[in-house]
Design a protein around this motif. Sequence first.
Motif, PDB file in Angstrom:
ATOM      1  N   UNK A 228       0.830  -1.211   0.000  1.00 32.99           N
ATOM      2  CA  UNK A 228       0.000   0.000   0.000  1.00 32.99           C
ATOM      3  C   UNK A 228       0.861   1.257   0.000  1.00 32.99           C
ATOM      4  N   UNK A 229       1.926   1.254   0.795  1.00 32.29           N
ATOM      5  CA  UNK A 229       2.819   2.407   0.841  1.00 32.29           C
ATOM      6  C   UNK A 229       3.492   2.602  -0.511  1.00 32.29           C
ATOM      7  N   UNK A 230       4.015   1.515  -1.071  1.00 28.95           N
ATOM      8  CA  UNK A 230       4.734   1.612  -2.341  1.00 28.95           C
ATOM      9  C   UNK A 230       3.812   2.005  -3.490  1.00 28.95           C
ATOM     10  N   UNK A 231       2.544   1.620  -3.404  1.00 29.57           N
ATOM     11  CA  UNK A 231       1.588   2.006  -4.444  1.00 29.57           C
ATOM     12  C   UNK A 231       1.342   3.507  -4.447  1.00 29.57           C
ATOM     13  N   UNK A 232       1.486   4.138  -3.299  1.00 28.15           N
ATOM     14  CA  UNK A 232       1.296   5.584  -3.200  1.00 28.15           C
ATOM     15  C   UNK A 232       2.562   6.337  -3.604  1.00 28.15           C
ATOM     16  N   UNK A 233       3.718   5.827  -3.137  1.00 31.29           N
ATOM     17  CA  UNK A 233       4.996   6.440  -3.512  1.00 31.29           C
ATOM     18  C   UNK A 233       6.105   5.479  -3.089  1.00 31.29           C
ATOM     19  N   UNK A 234       6.604   4.690  -4.036  1.00 28.33           N
ATOM     20  CA  UNK A 234       7.604   3.666  -3.729  1.00 28.33           C
ATOM     21  C   UNK A 234       8.864   4.247  -3.109  1.00 28.33           C
ATOM     22  N   UNK A 235       9.159   5.495  -3.423  1.00 25.12           N
ATOM     23  CA  UNK A 235      10.379   6.115  -2.910  1.00 25.12           C
ATOM     24  C   UNK A 235      10.270   6.483  -1.431  1.00 25.12           C
ATOM     25  N   UNK A 236       9.057   6.379  -0.869  1.00 25.59           N
ATOM     26  CA  UNK A 236       8.851   6.833   0.509  1.00 25.59           C
ATOM     27  C   UNK A 236       8.712   5.698   1.521  1.00 25.59           C
ATOM     28  N   UNK A 237       9.035   4.476   1.121  1.00 25.37           N
ATOM     29  CA  UNK A 237       8.907   3.356   2.048  1.00 25.37           C
ATOM     30  C   UNK A 237       9.772   3.559   3.291  1.00 25.37           C
ATOM     31  N   UNK A 238      11.023   3.937   3.099  1.00 24.95           N
ATOM     32  CA  UNK A 238      11.909   4.145   4.250  1.00 24.95           C
ATOM     33  C   UNK A 238      11.442   5.327   5.093  1.00 24.95           C
TER      34      UNK A 238
END
Length: 270
Positions: A228-238
């Motif tokens: 779900x996080x990566x679907x919104x913005x994969x670069x923001x997982x960390x």
Amino acid sequence: MSATDKVFAGSVPKLYDEYLVPLIFSVYADDLARRVAALSPSDLLEIAAGTGAVTRAVAALLPSDVRYVATDLNEPMLAVARQRQGDDPRMTWRQADALTLPFNDAAFDVVFCQFGAMFFPDRSKGYAETRRVLKPGGTYLFNVWDRIADNVFADEATATLGKMFPDDPPLFMARTPHGYHDKAVIKADLERAGFRDISIEILTATSRAPSAEYVAIAYCQGTPLRGEIEARDASRLEAATDAVAEAIRKRHGSGPVEAKIQALVITARP
């Protein structure tokens, strides 16, 4: 339920087993294992075994002549469970859908499932399949998470990610793991499947971790919440993981952390 809610793939199974199992599953695995062993099964089926948290706990309590079949919808999760269990002549591993179990009628005297029923697309159908493969007089044991407000770390992670993605908050934890806790609904679903002797018990425990970062990795990277996080913005997982860690650190401290977890344990017989 979102189509991605049942996807445990990539690095998720390993992180799930390494972080999430000790954090929230082990205590309930030990409880369910004791309940299963007390029934002295000869033919045992586990549904939604995941990475084998309950499998290992149950197998440790059973005699050598038990026939034990462990299943899961996700082969990558089952692969971890199989590797963790090691060579055990009592065990058979099968990839299987809980709604269409590949077993004969009346094949098992005990069927059990740890935190899997929440993922069934049609719960009554899943329960009916369990009833079909149960021997006369058999027992179905399973547990589900209680509401997210009674599971503090999950609630805090969800709230933090909601602030990070306010236009489209990642709600996997609230929607699915903690979305099936109404006792009346659970009882009605079981009755619709042909179960009559039903008991539902609340079981409260404590979730412990060595750090806030550990909790954040468990939830943000060891569950489908990652997708779900990566679907919104994969670069923001960390960044999302760091934000959850910071929120937990602010509330629970910079050292080892602990918080309430709560589940329902259900025993059902036809």
